[in-house]
Motif scaffolding. Structure first.
Motif, PDB file in Angstrom:
ATOM      1  N   THR A   1     -16.344  -4.029 -24.603  1.00  0.00           N
ATOM      2  CA  THR A   1     -15.042  -4.392 -25.172  1.00  0.00           C
ATOM      3  C   THR A   1     -14.281  -5.332 -24.243  1.00  0.00           C
ATOM      4  O   THR A   1     -14.348  -6.538 -24.395  1.00  0.00           O
ATOM      5  N   ASP A   2     -13.570  -4.775 -23.286  1.00  0.00           N
ATOM      6  CA  ASP A   2     -12.682  -5.567 -22.434  1.00  0.00           C
ATOM      7  C   ASP A   2     -13.436  -6.620 -21.623  1.00  0.00           C
ATOM      8  O   ASP A   2     -13.033  -7.777 -21.563  1.00  0.00           O
ATOM      9  N   CYS A   3     -14.534  -6.228 -20.996  1.00  0.00           N
ATOM     10  CA  CYS A   3     -15.293  -7.147 -20.152  1.00  0.00           C
ATOM     11  C   CYS A   3     -15.896  -8.271 -20.992  1.00  0.00           C
ATOM     12  O   CYS A   3     -15.804  -9.439 -20.653  1.00  0.00           O
ATOM     13  N   ARG A   4     -16.520  -7.924 -22.106  1.00  0.00           N
ATOM     14  CA  ARG A   4     -17.148  -8.914 -22.980  1.00  0.00           C
ATOM     15  C   ARG A   4     -16.119  -9.910 -23.493  1.00  0.00           C
ATOM     16  O   ARG A   4     -16.340 -11.119 -23.478  1.00  0.00           O
ATOM     17  N   GLU A   5     -14.960  -9.395 -23.916  1.00  0.00           N
ATOM     18  CA  GLU A   5     -13.927 -10.282 -24.457  1.00  0.00           C
ATOM     19  C   GLU A   5     -13.399 -11.234 -23.391  1.00  0.00           C
ATOM     20  O   GLU A   5     -13.154 -12.404 -23.650  1.00  0.00           O
ATOM     21  N   HIS A   6     -13.244 -10.743 -22.165  1.00  0.00           N
ATOM     22  CA  HIS A   6     -12.732 -11.595 -21.095  1.00  0.00           C
ATOM     23  C   HIS A   6     -13.736 -12.672 -20.690  1.00  0.00           C
ATOM     24  O   HIS A   6     -13.371 -13.829 -20.497  1.00  0.00           O
TER      25      HIS A   6
END
Length: 84
Positions: A64-69
């Motif tokens: 979620t967060d890592c992939r989106e960033h």
């Protein structure tokens, strides 16, 4: 997907103009692009390490967060539509 198509179309147009003017593209060398990738990945080391230390769900963070960033919104990612 529309933004990606517009981006490639703009790049093609600029490439044609550069060709007509007889100049070379000022695109960064591969080493600079790898450096930018390193920065994006390096920004995730501290949050990832803190997830390991607190034994929180690391896989969820990466997906979620890592992939989106790191990757931004990918084509076909309709999370805004699902949340609305």
């Amino acid at each position: 997907m529309k933004a990606y198509l517009l981006s490639i179309a703009a790049g093609l147009l600029v490439g044609v103009v550069y060709s007509l003017l007889g100049v070379r593209s000022p695109a960064p060398p591969m080493i600079a692009l790898l450096g930018l990738l390193g920065i994006l990945l390096g920004e995730q080391i501290i949050p990832l390490a803190s997830r390991f230390m607190t034994k929180k769900d690391v896989a969820e963070f990466v997906m979620t967060d890592c992939r989106e960033h790191v990757l931004g919104r990918l084509p076909g990612d309709d999370t805004d539509k699902r949340e609305a």
